[in-house]
Design an enzyme around this catalytic site. Structure first.
Site, short mmCIF file in Angstrom:
data_model
loop_
_atom_site.label_atom_id
_atom_site.label_comp_id
_atom_site.label_asym_id
_atom_site.label_seq_id
_atom_site.Cartn_x
_atom_site.Cartn_y
_atom_site.Cartn_z
N LYS A 49 0.85 -1.21 0.00
CA LYS A 49 0.00 0.00 0.00
C LYS A 49 0.88 1.25 0.00
O LYS A 49 0.60 2.22 -0.71
CB LYS A 49 -0.94 -0.01 1.22
CG LYS A 49 -2.06 -1.04 1.08
CD LYS A 49 -2.89 -1.19 2.34
CE LYS A 49 -3.85 -2.37 2.19
NZ LYS A 49 -4.62 -2.67 3.40
N GLN A 93 -4.73 -1.68 9.70
CA GLN A 93 -4.62 -2.96 9.01
C GLN A 93 -5.23 -4.07 9.87
O GLN A 93 -4.92 -4.19 11.06
CB GLN A 93 -3.14 -3.26 8.72
CG GLN A 93 -2.90 -4.52 7.92
CD GLN A 93 -3.42 -4.42 6.47
OE1 GLN A 93 -3.37 -3.38 5.84
NE2 GLN A 93 -3.94 -5.53 5.96
N ASP A 116 -11.00 2.99 4.38
CA ASP A 116 -11.48 1.61 4.21
C ASP A 116 -13.01 1.55 4.19
O ASP A 116 -13.58 0.53 3.79
CB ASP A 116 -10.97 0.73 5.36
CG ASP A 116 -9.62 0.08 5.04
OD1 ASP A 116 -9.31 -0.08 3.84
OD2 ASP A 116 -8.90 -0.29 5.98
#
Ligand code: NAP
Length: 284
Positions: A49, A93, A116
Protein backbone atom coordinates in the site's frame (compact mmCIF):
# COMPACT_ATOMS: atom_id res chain seq x y z
CA UNK A 1 -17.77 -20.23 -24.94
CA UNK A 2 -14.55 -18.74 -23.61
CA UNK A 3 -15.02 -15.93 -21.16
CA UNK A 4 -13.54 -12.50 -21.71
CA UNK A 5 -11.05 -12.02 -18.90
CA UNK A 6 -11.63 -8.80 -16.96
CA UNK A 7 -8.13 -7.43 -16.63
CA UNK A 8 -7.80 -5.72 -13.27
CA UNK A 9 -4.11 -5.07 -13.70
CA UNK A 10 -4.67 -2.86 -16.75
CA UNK A 11 -7.65 -0.98 -15.31
CA UNK A 12 -5.88 -0.47 -11.98
CA UNK A 13 -2.91 1.00 -13.80
CA UNK A 14 -5.16 3.49 -15.54
CA UNK A 15 -6.83 4.45 -12.27
CA UNK A 16 -3.45 4.90 -10.60
CA UNK A 17 -2.45 7.21 -13.45
CA UNK A 18 -5.61 9.30 -12.87
CA UNK A 19 -4.94 9.37 -9.13
CA UNK A 20 -1.35 10.50 -9.72
CA UNK A 21 -2.53 13.47 -11.81
CA UNK A 22 -5.21 14.46 -9.30
CA UNK A 23 -2.89 13.99 -6.30
CA UNK A 24 -0.38 16.33 -7.87
CA UNK A 25 -3.10 18.93 -8.49
CA UNK A 26 -4.30 18.70 -4.88
CA UNK A 27 -0.79 18.56 -3.40
CA UNK A 28 0.29 17.22 -0.01
CA UNK A 29 -2.18 14.31 0.17
CA UNK A 30 -1.24 12.02 3.06
CA UNK A 31 -2.28 8.47 3.99
CA UNK A 32 -1.36 6.98 7.35
CA UNK A 33 -1.49 3.29 8.11
CA UNK A 34 -1.59 1.72 11.56
CA UNK A 35 -0.20 -1.79 11.90
CA UNK A 36 -0.34 -3.61 15.22
CA UNK A 37 1.60 -6.83 15.72
CA UNK A 38 3.65 -8.96 13.40
CA UNK A 39 1.28 -10.85 11.12
CA UNK A 40 3.56 -11.56 8.10
CA UNK A 41 0.80 -11.17 5.47
CA UNK A 42 -0.21 -7.81 6.98
CA UNK A 43 3.37 -6.57 6.70
CA UNK A 44 3.38 -7.46 3.00
CA UNK A 45 0.02 -5.75 2.40
CA UNK A 46 1.12 -2.59 4.24
CA UNK A 47 4.38 -2.41 2.31
CA UNK A 48 2.44 -2.74 -0.97
CA UNK A 49 0.00 0.00 0.00
CA UNK A 50 2.85 2.38 0.83
CA UNK A 51 4.71 1.60 -2.39
CA UNK A 52 1.55 2.11 -4.47
CA UNK A 53 0.68 5.37 -2.71
CA UNK A 54 4.19 6.79 -3.01
CA UNK A 55 4.28 5.87 -6.68
CA UNK A 56 1.25 8.11 -7.34
CA UNK A 57 2.61 10.96 -5.24
CA UNK A 58 0.57 10.32 -2.09
CA UNK A 59 2.70 10.80 1.02
CA UNK A 60 2.48 8.04 3.57
CA UNK A 61 3.19 7.51 7.24
CA UNK A 62 3.71 4.00 8.50
CA UNK A 63 2.89 3.70 12.19
CA UNK A 64 3.60 0.33 13.80
CA UNK A 65 2.94 -0.91 17.30
CA UNK A 66 3.96 -4.20 18.89
CA UNK A 67 1.36 -6.96 19.39
CA UNK A 68 1.72 -6.33 23.13
CA UNK A 69 0.43 -2.74 22.81
CA UNK A 70 -2.64 -2.20 25.02
CA UNK A 71 -5.90 -1.63 23.15
CA UNK A 72 -6.31 1.75 24.87
CA UNK A 73 -2.96 2.86 23.42
CA UNK A 74 -4.03 1.84 19.91
CA UNK A 75 -7.28 3.80 20.25
CA UNK A 76 -5.36 6.79 21.66
CA UNK A 77 -3.01 6.66 18.65
CA UNK A 78 -5.95 6.58 16.23
CA UNK A 79 -7.49 9.58 18.00
CA UNK A 80 -4.21 11.44 17.79
CA UNK A 81 -4.09 10.79 14.04
CA UNK A 82 -7.73 11.89 13.72
CA UNK A 83 -6.71 15.24 15.18
CA UNK A 84 -3.58 15.53 13.04
CA UNK A 85 -4.37 18.01 10.28
CA UNK A 86 -1.57 16.73 8.06
CA UNK A 87 -3.32 13.34 7.72
CA UNK A 88 -6.01 12.99 5.03
CA UNK A 89 -6.71 9.24 5.07
CA UNK A 90 -6.16 6.56 7.68
CA UNK A 91 -6.50 2.80 7.78
CA UNK A 92 -5.94 0.26 10.51
CA UNK A 93 -4.62 -2.96 9.01
CA UNK A 94 -6.67 -6.04 9.95
CA UNK A 95 -6.51 -8.50 11.58
CA UNK A 96 -5.55 -6.94 14.89
CA UNK A 97 -3.80 -9.20 17.41
CA UNK A 98 -5.99 -11.82 19.08
CA UNK A 99 -8.01 -10.35 21.92
CA UNK A 100 -8.01 -6.79 20.57
CA UNK A 101 -11.46 -5.37 19.82
CA UNK A 102 -11.38 -4.67 16.06
CA UNK A 103 -14.77 -2.99 16.16
CA UNK A 104 -13.67 -0.54 18.87
CA UNK A 105 -10.44 0.30 17.07
CA UNK A 106 -11.80 0.63 13.52
CA UNK A 107 -14.78 2.65 14.74
CA UNK A 108 -12.39 5.08 16.43
CA UNK A 109 -11.18 6.28 13.01
CA UNK A 110 -12.71 9.64 12.02
CA UNK A 111 -15.29 8.77 9.30
CA UNK A 112 -13.92 11.51 7.03
CA UNK A 113 -10.47 9.88 7.10
CA UNK A 114 -11.81 6.28 7.04
CA UNK A 115 -10.54 5.28 3.59
CA UNK A 116 -11.48 1.61 4.21
CA UNK A 117 -15.13 2.61 4.68
CA UNK A 118 -15.57 0.43 7.78
CA UNK A 119 -16.92 3.11 10.15
CA UNK A 120 -20.69 2.88 10.78
CA UNK A 121 -21.16 6.37 9.30
CA UNK A 122 -19.70 5.13 6.03
CA UNK A 123 -21.36 1.69 6.17
CA UNK A 124 -24.66 3.40 7.04
CA UNK A 125 -24.43 5.85 4.18
CA UNK A 126 -23.76 3.00 1.78
CA UNK A 127 -26.87 1.27 3.14
CA UNK A 128 -28.87 4.47 2.72
CA UNK A 129 -27.77 4.81 -0.91
CA UNK A 130 -25.70 7.94 -0.21
CA UNK A 131 -22.19 6.46 -0.30
CA UNK A 132 -19.21 8.39 1.09
CA UNK A 133 -16.16 6.18 1.67
CA UNK A 134 -16.82 2.72 0.18
CA UNK A 135 -14.71 -0.42 0.89
CA UNK A 136 -12.16 -0.58 -1.90
CA UNK A 137 -12.58 -4.21 -2.98
CA UNK A 138 -16.31 -3.91 -3.62
CA UNK A 139 -15.79 -0.58 -5.39
CA UNK A 140 -13.12 -2.22 -7.54
CA UNK A 141 -15.50 -5.02 -8.56
CA UNK A 142 -18.09 -2.45 -9.68
CA UNK A 143 -15.47 -0.56 -11.68
CA UNK A 144 -14.45 -3.78 -13.45
CA UNK A 145 -18.07 -4.55 -14.37
CA UNK A 146 -18.48 -1.01 -15.71
CA UNK A 147 -15.22 -1.16 -17.65
CA UNK A 148 -16.35 -4.29 -19.48
CA UNK A 149 -19.84 -2.94 -20.15
CA UNK A 150 -21.62 -5.52 -18.00
CA UNK A 151 -25.22 -4.37 -17.60
CA UNK A 152 -25.99 -4.24 -13.87
CA UNK A 153 -29.42 -2.58 -13.91
CA UNK A 154 -32.08 -5.29 -13.88
CA UNK A 155 -29.52 -8.10 -13.70
CA UNK A 156 -29.90 -10.99 -11.27
CA UNK A 157 -26.81 -10.67 -9.08
CA UNK A 158 -25.68 -13.24 -6.54
CA UNK A 159 -22.98 -12.45 -3.98
CA UNK A 160 -21.46 -15.38 -2.11
CA UNK A 161 -20.16 -14.07 1.22
CA UNK A 162 -21.58 -11.54 3.66
CA UNK A 163 -18.51 -10.05 5.33
CA UNK A 164 -18.51 -6.38 6.30
CA UNK A 165 -15.40 -5.92 4.19
CA UNK A 166 -16.53 -7.43 0.88
CA UNK A 167 -19.85 -9.29 0.68
CA UNK A 168 -22.20 -6.75 2.27
CA UNK A 169 -20.79 -3.63 0.58
CA UNK A 170 -20.79 -5.52 -2.73
CA UNK A 171 -24.47 -6.38 -2.31
CA UNK A 172 -25.27 -2.74 -1.45
CA UNK A 173 -23.43 -1.36 -4.49
CA UNK A 174 -25.14 -3.83 -6.82
CA UNK A 175 -28.52 -2.94 -5.31
CA UNK A 176 -27.79 0.77 -5.70
CA UNK A 177 -27.04 0.05 -9.36
CA UNK A 178 -30.50 -1.57 -9.69
CA UNK A 179 -29.52 -5.24 -9.75
CA UNK A 180 -31.80 -7.79 -8.09
CA UNK A 181 -29.46 -9.05 -5.41
CA UNK A 182 -29.24 -12.31 -3.45
CA UNK A 183 -26.62 -12.78 -0.75
CA UNK A 184 -25.49 -16.35 -0.06
CA UNK A 185 -23.39 -17.56 2.90
CA UNK A 186 -22.36 -20.67 4.78
CA UNK A 187 -25.95 -21.43 5.82
CA UNK A 188 -27.43 -21.08 2.34
CA UNK A 189 -29.26 -24.21 1.23
CA UNK A 190 -28.42 -25.41 -2.27
CA UNK A 191 -25.90 -22.71 -3.20
CA UNK A 192 -25.78 -23.87 -6.83
CA UNK A 193 -29.50 -23.30 -7.28
CA UNK A 194 -28.88 -19.62 -6.49
CA UNK A 195 -25.66 -19.18 -8.45
CA UNK A 196 -27.10 -20.77 -11.60
CA UNK A 197 -29.64 -17.94 -11.79
CA UNK A 198 -27.00 -15.23 -11.61
CA UNK A 199 -26.27 -12.90 -14.51
CA UNK A 200 -23.58 -11.45 -12.23
CA UNK A 201 -21.91 -13.76 -9.72
CA UNK A 202 -19.49 -12.42 -7.12
CA UNK A 203 -17.56 -14.96 -5.04
CA UNK A 204 -16.06 -13.57 -1.81
CA UNK A 205 -15.72 -16.66 0.31
CA UNK A 206 -12.14 -17.77 0.85
CA UNK A 207 -12.66 -21.37 -0.37
CA UNK A 208 -10.42 -22.34 -3.30
CA UNK A 209 -12.33 -23.13 -6.48
CA UNK A 210 -15.68 -23.38 -4.65
CA UNK A 211 -17.52 -22.17 -7.75
CA UNK A 212 -17.41 -24.83 -10.45
CA UNK A 213 -18.62 -24.59 -14.07
CA UNK A 214 -21.89 -26.40 -13.34
CA UNK A 215 -22.79 -23.60 -10.87
CA UNK A 216 -22.56 -20.83 -13.47
CA UNK A 217 -25.20 -19.60 -15.90
CA UNK A 218 -23.85 -19.58 -19.47
CA UNK A 219 -22.68 -16.08 -20.37
CA UNK A 220 -22.68 -14.77 -16.78
CA UNK A 221 -20.17 -12.20 -15.52
CA UNK A 222 -18.20 -13.85 -12.72
CA UNK A 223 -16.14 -11.77 -10.29
CA UNK A 224 -13.69 -13.76 -8.20
CA UNK A 225 -12.64 -11.91 -5.04
CA UNK A 226 -11.06 -14.93 -3.36
CA UNK A 227 -7.37 -15.08 -2.57
CA UNK A 228 -6.35 -18.50 -1.31
CA UNK A 229 -2.75 -19.57 -0.98
CA UNK A 230 -1.96 -22.99 -2.43
CA UNK A 231 1.38 -24.76 -2.91
CA UNK A 232 1.39 -23.85 -6.59
CA UNK A 233 0.44 -20.18 -6.06
CA UNK A 234 -2.76 -18.21 -5.57
CA UNK A 235 -6.20 -19.68 -6.14
CA UNK A 236 -9.43 -17.80 -6.39
CA UNK A 237 -12.83 -18.94 -5.17
CA UNK A 238 -13.74 -19.76 -8.78
CA UNK A 239 -12.46 -22.77 -10.66
CA UNK A 240 -10.63 -21.45 -13.76
CA UNK A 241 -12.62 -23.97 -15.84
CA UNK A 242 -15.55 -21.55 -15.39
CA UNK A 243 -14.01 -19.67 -18.29
CA UNK A 244 -15.67 -22.27 -20.55
CA UNK A 245 -19.15 -21.24 -19.36
CA UNK A 246 -18.99 -17.60 -18.26
CA UNK A 247 -19.17 -14.55 -20.52
CA UNK A 248 -16.74 -12.56 -18.35
CA UNK A 249 -14.40 -13.67 -15.59
CA UNK A 250 -11.82 -11.94 -13.38
CA UNK A 251 -8.56 -13.94 -13.29
CA UNK A 252 -6.68 -14.67 -10.06
CA UNK A 253 -4.18 -13.11 -9.87
CA UNK A 254 -4.67 -10.01 -12.00
CA UNK A 255 -8.39 -9.40 -11.49
CA UNK A 256 -9.86 -7.90 -8.32
CA UNK A 257 -6.59 -7.81 -6.33
CA UNK A 258 -4.90 -4.89 -8.14
CA UNK A 259 -8.19 -2.98 -8.17
CA UNK A 260 -8.38 -2.98 -4.37
CA UNK A 261 -5.19 -0.98 -3.97
CA UNK A 262 -6.05 1.38 -6.84
CA UNK A 263 -9.41 2.20 -5.28
CA UNK A 264 -7.82 2.64 -1.86
CA UNK A 265 -5.68 5.35 -3.45
CA UNK A 266 -8.75 6.93 -5.00
CA UNK A 267 -10.44 6.87 -1.56
CA UNK A 268 -7.46 8.70 -0.12
CA UNK A 269 -7.89 11.45 -2.71
CA UNK A 270 -11.57 11.56 -1.85
CA UNK A 271 -10.68 11.94 1.85
CA UNK A 272 -8.40 14.85 0.97
CA UNK A 273 -11.24 16.49 -0.96
CA UNK A 274 -13.67 16.02 1.92
CA UNK A 275 -11.19 17.51 4.35
CA UNK A 276 -10.46 20.50 2.12
CA UNK A 277 -14.12 21.28 1.56
CA UNK A 278 -13.93 20.37 -2.14
CA UNK A 279 -16.52 17.62 -1.65
CA UNK A 280 -19.35 17.62 0.88
CA UNK A 281 -19.08 14.95 3.58
CA UNK A 282 -22.67 14.49 4.67
CA UNK A 283 -21.90 12.05 7.48
CA UNK A 284 -21.41 14.40 10.42
P1 NAP B 1 -14.76 -13.80 5.45
O1 NAP B 1 -14.93 -12.63 6.36
O2 NAP B 1 -14.15 -15.06 5.96
O3 NAP B 1 -16.21 -14.13 4.85
C1 NAP B 1 -16.42 -15.27 4.07
C2 NAP B 1 -17.88 -15.38 3.74
O4 NAP B 1 -18.07 -16.57 2.98
C3 NAP B 1 -18.80 -15.51 4.96
O5 NAP B 1 -19.93 -14.69 4.80
C4 NAP B 1 -19.17 -16.99 5.00
O6 NAP B 1 -20.48 -17.25 5.49
C5 NAP B 1 -19.14 -17.33 3.52
N1 NAP B 1 -18.90 -18.76 3.31
C6 NAP B 1 -17.95 -19.53 3.86
N2 NAP B 1 -18.02 -20.79 3.39
C7 NAP B 1 -19.04 -20.81 2.52
C8 NAP B 1 -19.61 -21.81 1.71
N3 NAP B 1 -19.14 -23.07 1.69
N4 NAP B 1 -20.67 -21.49 0.93
C9 NAP B 1 -21.16 -20.22 0.92
N5 NAP B 1 -20.64 -19.23 1.66
C10 NAP B 1 -19.61 -19.52 2.46
O7 NAP B 1 -13.91 -13.40 4.17
P2 NAP B 1 -13.73 -11.98 3.42
O8 NAP B 1 -12.88 -11.09 4.23
O9 NAP B 1 -15.04 -11.49 2.93
O10 NAP B 1 -12.86 -12.46 2.17
C11 NAP B 1 -13.35 -13.43 1.26
C12 NAP B 1 -12.25 -13.81 0.29
O11 NAP B 1 -11.85 -12.66 -0.43
C13 NAP B 1 -10.95 -14.32 0.95
O12 NAP B 1 -10.36 -15.27 0.09
C14 NAP B 1 -10.08 -13.08 1.03
O13 NAP B 1 -8.71 -13.40 1.04
C15 NAP B 1 -10.46 -12.41 -0.26
N6 NAP B 1 -10.25 -10.97 -0.30
C16 NAP B 1 -9.66 -10.50 -1.41
C17 NAP B 1 -9.48 -9.14 -1.55
C18 NAP B 1 -8.87 -8.63 -2.81
O14 NAP B 1 -8.35 -7.53 -2.83
N7 NAP B 1 -8.94 -9.40 -3.90
C19 NAP B 1 -9.87 -8.26 -0.53
C20 NAP B 1 -10.51 -8.78 0.60
C21 NAP B 1 -10.70 -10.15 0.69
P3 NAP B 1 -20.91 -16.95 7.03
O15 NAP B 1 -21.11 -15.46 7.08
O16 NAP B 1 -22.16 -17.71 7.18
O17 NAP B 1 -19.77 -17.42 7.88
Amino acid sequence: MTATLMNGTALAERIRGEVAREASELGGVCLVTVLVGDDPASHIYIDRKHAAANEVGIETRDVRLPASAPEDDVVALVEELNADDSVDGMLVQLPLPTGMDEVRVTHAVDPVKDVDGFHPVNAGNLYLGTPLHVPATAWGCMELLAEYGVEVGGADAVVIGRSEIVGKPMAMLLLAANATVSVCHSRTKDLAAHTRRADILVAAVGRPWLVTPDMVKPGAAVVDVGINRAEDGLRGDVDPAVTEVAGYLTPVPGGVGPMTIALLLRSTLQAARYRRGLLAFRGN
